[in-house]
Every structure is written in structure tokens, then in C-alpha cells.
Design an enzyme around this catalytic site. Sequence first.
Site, PDB file in Angstrom:
ATOM      1  N   ASP A 195       0.808  -1.219   0.000  1.00  0.00           N
ATOM      2  CA  ASP A 195       0.000   0.000   0.000  1.00  0.00           C
ATOM      3  C   ASP A 195       0.844   1.273   0.000  1.00  0.00           C
ATOM      4  O   ASP A 195       1.903   1.334   0.638  1.00  0.00           O
ATOM      5  CB  ASP A 195      -0.889  -0.031   1.255  1.00  0.00           C
ATOM      6  N   HIS A 240      -6.887  10.217   5.978  1.00  0.00           N
ATOM      7  CA  HIS A 240      -6.127   9.248   6.759  1.00  0.00           C
ATOM      8  C   HIS A 240      -6.045   9.664   8.223  1.00  0.00           C
ATOM      9  O   HIS A 240      -6.127  10.843   8.566  1.00  0.00           O
ATOM     10  CB  HIS A 240      -4.694   9.139   6.211  1.00  0.00           C
ATOM     11  N   VAL A 266      -8.760   0.180   5.838  1.00  0.00           N
ATOM     12  CA  VAL A 266      -8.878   0.514   7.254  1.00  0.00           C
ATOM     13  C   VAL A 266      -7.521   0.332   7.918  1.00  0.00           C
ATOM     14  O   VAL A 266      -6.871  -0.703   7.739  1.00  0.00           O
ATOM     15  CB  VAL A 266      -9.913  -0.392   7.956  1.00  0.00           C
TER      16      VAL A 266
END
Length: 287
Positions: A84, A183, A234
Site C-alpha cells: 500500500d 487518513h 482501514v
Amino acid sequence: MPLTTTGELITRAARRRTAVPAFNIITLEHIEAVVSGAETAGAPVVLQVSENAVKFRGGRLCPLARAAVTAAEQAGVPVALHLDHVQSESLLRQAPEAGFSSVMYDAARLPYAENLTATRAAADWAHAQGLWIEAELGQIGGKDGRPPLDAHAPGARTDPAEARDFVERTGVDALAVAIGSTHAMTTRTAALDHALLERLCAGLAVPLVLHGSSGVPDDALVEAVAGGIGKVNVGTALNAALTGAVREHLGRHPDAVDPRAYLAVGRTAMAGEVARIIRVLDGASSS
């Protein structure tokens, strides 16, 4: 069971009109908690390793990745591994050998033309390796002397026309869009722009990804999935569950020194949050 792929999970979820839950992992306890929570909920899941997590682990990807692969192979539900927010070209190129089936290449900090060029090159390389690739596009500034606006800055939004051009010219498999979440939110107060999501979904032929989902209320999350979000990221919610449980345990046991005791309660708290979020997402398919 065998490690599965992110692309396969998203395709399956689309048939059910739901989204794939993707949880960021930092420690072995994160890995165990995510797998345990997914098994409790009886649903597939994506384990995500961010570039920041790799930096935290001394710049070494493989120790955490190999732990995740082993946990996935022993899980009772399908598990995929996703790299990610990758900005480092070196890290990007480690993904296939480390067991990742997908990457999120993050050039959203760059002006639009540079973001497009960099992402196109990353997508070409990723596809040659058999990797599914996600990118990100927020509101691009630079007009009237203003600097580019980060996709997760307050007020950032993804422009539908720009998004369509970006997807067509880069060839990415999924797009993370800025529709109101950010975020690292520790309160669930994000206000999503569902009208914008509808426009984005109507104009794009690739799955849409929601980052910063820890700050989104359950009802808004269900509405977003019903409105076209195909992958829900998440991270902070797990960290909050872990930290809260550990803090409470140490408050009740101030003399504790064995980390197994407090890490166990933290792991259990994270697993419970994973299962809860998965059930919320599953509610979108029946709504």
C-alpha cells in the site's frame, strides 16, 4: 488455504454488490487479529503493508510479508496481500517475490501530468509482473499559483473528468478517490460526498477504493459501498483498538512487564474491530 489475489477478491465482491475489506498491518499481532476477525465473520480479507510500515520495520519488507503469507496460507478464509501507498521504485519491485498480488502506487502528491506519467510506468511494470495495480487521484491544484492539494487533505476531491482521463491513460486496475475521508482520523466524523461518488462510479469502468475509512460512520460506509466503492481500506481503527486495550490493561496492571499479556488483549480488540467492520460492509449487499 492458498494465498489468493486482490483482483479475484474484488471481482467476487462486485458480484455480491459489496466491497473487499483491506486492513493495514504493522505487527504480527495485526496479522493474527485481521485473520482471526475475518474467520469470525466468515469473509475474505486483504492484508495491507504500507511503505510507512516497511520504514518502521527498518526498511525490510520480507519479514512482515512472509509472516503475512504464512498466516494467509493457514487461514480458514481467502486472504490476499497488498502493498500500500508505494512511492519507492525499489519497494515496488520487491512486491512479486514477497508474495504480493497487488500494489497501490502513490504518485498523488505530484502535479497531474507527472502523476499520470509515473503511474503509467508503474502500471506497465506491474502488469508485466502479473500484479493488479491501484492508484490515487485527488483534487489537483496548481491553478492560479496554488500548490497541488494532497488527495487526503481536508476538502480534497477527485474530479470525474480528470479521473476518467487518468484511468484511461494509465491503465490502472482500480482508483482510490477523494470523496471526503482522510487518513488517521480517530473520530468517525467524515462526511462523504455521495453525489460525487455517483458521478465517479458512472464515469469509470474500474473499481473505486475508499481510503481513510476509519473515520467514516457505519451508515455512510454502507451507503458508499452500495454506491460503488469496491475496496475499503482501514488502518487507524485497528491501531486505536490495540492502543486502547493495551492502555486499559496496563492501567489495571501497572506492574505488568510480560508483553504477552497486554499484546493478547490488544490483538483480541483488533480482531473484534475487524469482524465488526466486515459485518458492516456485508450489510451493504443486503441493503
